[in-house]
Structures are given as C-alpha cells and as structure tokens.
Design an enzyme around this catalytic site. Sequence first.
Site, PDB file in Angstrom:
ATOM      1  N   GLU A   1      12.454  62.943  63.327  1.00 26.98           N
ATOM      2  CA  GLU A   1      11.618  61.872  62.800  1.00 26.98           C
ATOM      3  C   GLU A   1      10.182  62.343  62.516  1.00 26.98           C
ATOM      4  O   GLU A   1       9.614  62.031  61.483  1.00 26.98           O
ATOM      5  CB  GLU A   1      11.605  60.725  63.823  1.00 26.98           C
ATOM      6  CG  GLU A   1      10.829  59.498  63.406  1.00 26.98           C
ATOM      7  CD  GLU A   1      11.535  58.692  62.323  1.00 26.98           C
ATOM      8  OE1 GLU A   1      12.682  59.048  61.983  1.00 26.98           O
ATOM      9  OE2 GLU A   1      10.926  57.745  61.807  1.00 26.98           O
ATOM     10  N   ASP A   2       9.624  63.110  63.444  1.00 26.07           N
ATOM     11  CA  ASP A   2       8.183  63.375  63.397  1.00 26.07           C
ATOM     12  C   ASP A   2       7.793  64.807  63.010  1.00 26.07           C
ATOM     13  O   ASP A   2       6.606  65.112  62.944  1.00 26.07           O
ATOM     14  CB  ASP A   2       7.552  63.058  64.763  1.00 26.07           C
ATOM     15  CG  ASP A   2       7.655  61.579  65.104  1.00 26.07           C
ATOM     16  OD1 ASP A   2       7.878  60.783  64.166  1.00 26.07           O
ATOM     17  OD2 ASP A   2       7.530  61.223  66.284  1.00 26.07           O
TER      18      ASP A   2
END
Length: 723
Positions: free
Chosen positions: A93-94
């Site tokens: 996600e990051d």
Amino acid sequence: MPHNPQPPTQDITADPTEEAVSATTDSILAVNPKLDREAISKTLLFVWTAHKGQIRKSGEPYIIHPIAVAKMLAELQMDSSVVLAGLLHDVVEDTKHSKQEIAELFGNDVAEMVDAVTKIENIQKGSDRTAKTFQKFLTSISKHPQVIVIKLSDRLHNMRTIKYMKPDRREAIAKETLDFYAPLAHRLGLYSFKFELEDLAFKELHPQEYSEVENHLKQTIAEREEYINSIIFPLQIKMNLEQLECDIRGRSKHIYSIWEKMKNRNCKIDELYDIFAIRIIVEQIPDCYTVLGNVHNLYPPLSSRFKDYIATPKQNLYQSLHTVVVGPRGTLVEVQIRTRDMDEIAEHGLAAHWAYKFNSRKEDYENNLDWIDKITKMQNEIPESVEFLEFLYKNMTPDDCYAFTPNGRKITLQFGATILDFAFAVHTELGLRCAGARASDKILAIDSPVPIGETIQILKSDTQEPQENWLAMVKTPKAQLEIRRWLKKSVEDQAILLGKKIYLQELQKFKIPLENAPQDVFVCRNFSTMNVERFYRNLGKGEISLTDIADFLKPYSGDNTVWHRGLFNVFRSGDASSTDTPITIGYNERFLLDFANCCNPVPGDNIKGIFIAGKGIQIHKADCSELAKYPREQRLTIQWESNDIKSSIKFVLKINSVDRIGIAGEIFNCISEHNASIKKSVLESKGSELNCRIEIIAFRSAQIKNIIQSLNSLAGVRKVIRA
Ligand code: MN
C-alpha cells in the site's frame, strides 16, 4: 544476551542498522521463541528499508507500526508466516513494492495475506467499494483467516496512537472501530482485543463519559478490592478444605462495558452491582462444577442468572460457567468458573485455536471456520457491496441479534433467530398464532431471519397453528419448548376425543346401552389410569388394544354373539364391522391418522382403519388388500367426517426442481407428512430438470401453506406454485 520483550518504541531508529534489526528480531522472538528467526530478521530488514524515510503522525519512524503489529501477532502465538505478513502489511500500500515482489521474496501465502490486508484497507478508505473487491477479500480471508487477526492488530495499534491523527479522521476511525472491529474481535472470541478496542474508541468518542467512569473506578479501587477480598477469602478457605486446586481473582470490567450497562439499565455507576466479576480458574472440567457447588453453598445463587457455556459453548468457542450470587453484604456478584484452557480461549479466542491448529483442537478450529464459509457463500447472492458490508457486519455481531416491538420494546435473541422466535419472545400466544411479520414495509415469512435493529410487527392469524416443521424454524429454547408443548397437548387432546369415539363404538358393538356401561371407576381400575380422560387418551393413542377392551366389555354385553378365544385373543365371529356405526375421523384427529402408503386413500374414499399401538389409526382404502394382513380385532370401522368430497380441499401444485436421485420420493413424503394425500401426479424429467404436477387433497388450507413451505426447503427444489 538479555532480551527486552517490550523495548520502548523511541529506541527504534529510522535506519535499519544491523544492530537495530537484530535487537528487534530478538524482541519479537522473546514473545514467541518458536518463530523462524532468520525469516523474521530478513523480512524486518526489507520492511525497514522499504518504509525508510516515512514518518508516523506521531513523528516516529514508520517502522514502529509494523513491528508493533508483528509483536501482537507473536503474542497470539501465530506462526511465522502470519508474523511476516504482519511486518509486511503496509508495504504494498505505502511503498513501491508490488505483490509479485512479495510473493517472490516471501512466498505465496505471505503475499496473499498482505494482499488481503491491503484490500480491506481499500474497502475502508472507500476508494474501491465494488462487490468485486469484497469477493477478492473474502476469497483471501477464507484461505487465510488469520488476515483478520493481522487487520485487528493493525487497528489496535492505530487506535493506541489515535491522538496523533487529524481530528476529522479520528471520529470516523473510532466509530468504525466500535461498529466493526470490536464486534469482529468478539466474533472471533478475541476478548482482550475487543475490550481494548472498545475502551480506546469510547475514550475518543465520549471523552467525558469515559473519564467519569475511569475516575469512579480509580476512586473506589480500595473499597472494591476490600469487598472483592471479603468474597474471595471465604471461597479460598472452602476450596482449600475441599483440596480443590484453583486460582481465584476479582477484576473490574472494562470501561465501555460498564458504561453500556449504565446506559441500558439507566442507572448510575454506584448502582451497578456487576462492575467486577470473580473468576475462578481450575484444571479440569469436572472441577468447574464442583467449584460451582461450593460457591453456591457459600453464597446463595440467583438461579435465573446461571449460564452453562461449558455444556453449550458460545459460537466463538467461549466456554465458562457464569453464576450470579448474593455476596457478603447482600450485593449481587458475578462469578465465572472455567478451566485454564477455556481461559486461554476467552482471552485469545480463535487465535488460540489457530495457534493449536495441529493439536487435538483441529476439529473445533475447523468448525469455527464455518461462519467464514457461510459468509463467502452468501456474498455470491448479495450483489451490492454496500448491502454486503451490512450483511457482513450483521454476521459479525456477536452471539445475538435484536429488534423492536411496535411499542419500542427491545427483544434480544440469539444469532440466527427467526420471526417465529421473535413472536414467541414477545408472547407465547403471539408465537402460536404467528403467520408472518411486517418490518419496514416488507412482509416476512415466519422462518425469515429477524431483521436486526428494525421494528417488527407480528401478523397474527386465528386459523394459524404450530406444525411439526416449526421446530426446525426456531433457534431459541423458549420457542422450541412452546411449540413442543403445544404439539404434545394437541396430540393428547385429539387422542382423548378419538379414544372416546372408539370406546363408544365398542360399547355399541357389544350392544351395551350407555346406562349399562361400566362405571368410570371400573374403567379406570381395569386399565390402571388415574381418570377416564387418561383412559380415553391411552385408547386414542393405541396404547390400549381393542382386545383388552373386548375382554373388559364382554361381561357387560347383553348380546348372544359367539365369542372365540384364541390362544391370546378374543374375537367375534363373522365380520363385526359390517354392523358397526363408523367412527368419524377428520381434521380433529389429524395427528393420530396415518395414511397408508399401499393404497393412498384420500378424503372421500371408502376407508377402513387399522388400530396401531402407540400411533393411532392407519387409514386404508376399504378394498385395500393389505387389510387382510391385520388381525380382525385391530380393524376399525371408520368414515370421513363428511363424505362430501367438497369439504376437503383439492389443489394442484406445480413443482420445478433439479432432477436428482430420490427427489420424487422426498416430494411425496413431504406431502404425506402433512397428512395430505396425493390424488394424481404427473412427473416429467427433462435433462437435469424435473417438473411435477401433483393433485393433492387436504383438510384445511393451512396444510397447503405448510406443504409448499416444506417443499421449498427440499434441496434442489426451485419453484413451487399452486396452479
Ligand atoms: Mn497498518
């Protein structure tokens, strides 16, 4: 090298130095030494590097978050792959790394878990609320249910640090925690998570109420401890005398649950008797009950509050005995008694099971994946993701569901309860006459699940009455009990009526006028019954044979018939039935009538009855060849209540179904189980499909509804219509 299991987070540096990685790996293994050191150390270095430069809202390096999550998972005794996924959960996600990369580096299982966590995150963020996402998410969690525990650990750590978040996000996150994640933790039996999540969210949403409760607990701690001790000491002495090894503790409930109790009971905190509970931990299950006996010996129990979750565990596997007793100063105290194993499950829930999945508890573990299974199946039927989220949420609501009566009374029922359960919970009479319900302008069938949180108006019908198949439609013990009671009483009532009819016919056969009939006391003495009703009942149910009746009545007979005594039986010469006045049968005897399968008689046919012990009357067509197989004295002359065929209901059902082995037989059984008869049937099989057209004769319209209902519940049946 000395381990520090909980290093203060500020010690974690932004850079993944060899020393830092090694120290952190040590701290994770200190929690669970069985974990794979090498894999954890390798993953940690990867994650640390990936998140390098990212800062938490608290100003700390981002890496503290995945480490905290991994530690919670280690504490829950999750295996290495889950801990790795916990470390990696924010990487896709990051950071720039992809799912494929994770799969190559850490294996498919870990990558799938990370992917599933990422998906949940996306659902929550609202960026992709399509049904497809849910489908993927569910597929992932059904393969790796531990993903839910990763997500819960993630949420717990975020809640612990919520004060650093932007104020506008905080409320939404706290609400979601209370509405979704805490119930989810409860559903999984992760009580330690549930309690902390609830308290953190409650503190965020209602800071003032939270501190009121918290302050009260703090101020009264000395007093409470003294009181708890005054309960525990006598108990401890008693257990020592009995040489029962046990561990007795008293502790406060969590703040949110205390506040909920205050709200629900509309009272002040010092009016609550159950802000703490006494917990007694023993080694063996039998000890639980011995301890319970001792507790009740010392302090009188409130029997209405006793719950045996050992015999019937909660859906989330929670097991314990709960009892409420009158304590030393006349105050009520809750006591929970359980074994060490049960206590472990109560704290760590399903997670404990996952940890032990290769141990003897495998079976339990598998049973508990059922609900995930159910949810996975259900989502195919619910196309809209919003509705589905709602469904998912409702299914996560622990233990019970609730709805309101039109006057606003809240009725709480166990999970899976139906409209019938609701009706019985409101009032027994309402349950017995329940024909359906209305909720938010929809009409619901009696077996529909209770729509959670809605106002339900039960539709009552005077012609409605319980049927055998109702027992399968209810979940609550109360409804079960009332239906059973009603059915039993109806059978008894019908048996009394039928017994009386049979007895009168027998008197007539023996040409005994009523005024010369044996007095009730003689009848009762001869058949050893308390009263004459009991005698009629036994006769109606076939528990007294006609031979016994003949033996009894013979001396009173004024008739000159020649009586033959066989080895055991007395019977009349000639066909006595030709001179009998027939017994009329019909709807009022329906529970005692059994339609013979050989000749399938229908109302309107000429019929003969066979008296069958313990059951009642088996009905045959008058010309059925099977009749000759039964001894004469078992035969009864019977006729339909009304010979007019119009008084019975003839109707046609069209059934469309999958053509599977045995389906036709099941359909026919279904119809005869409801005491209706098949007059004519046409079955047509085409490919894998079966179409039936069946002419049925019943006594009452209620039967038609019940037949259709039962047919619809047969596996493979797609459509049943009344033509
Ligand atoms: Mn996270």
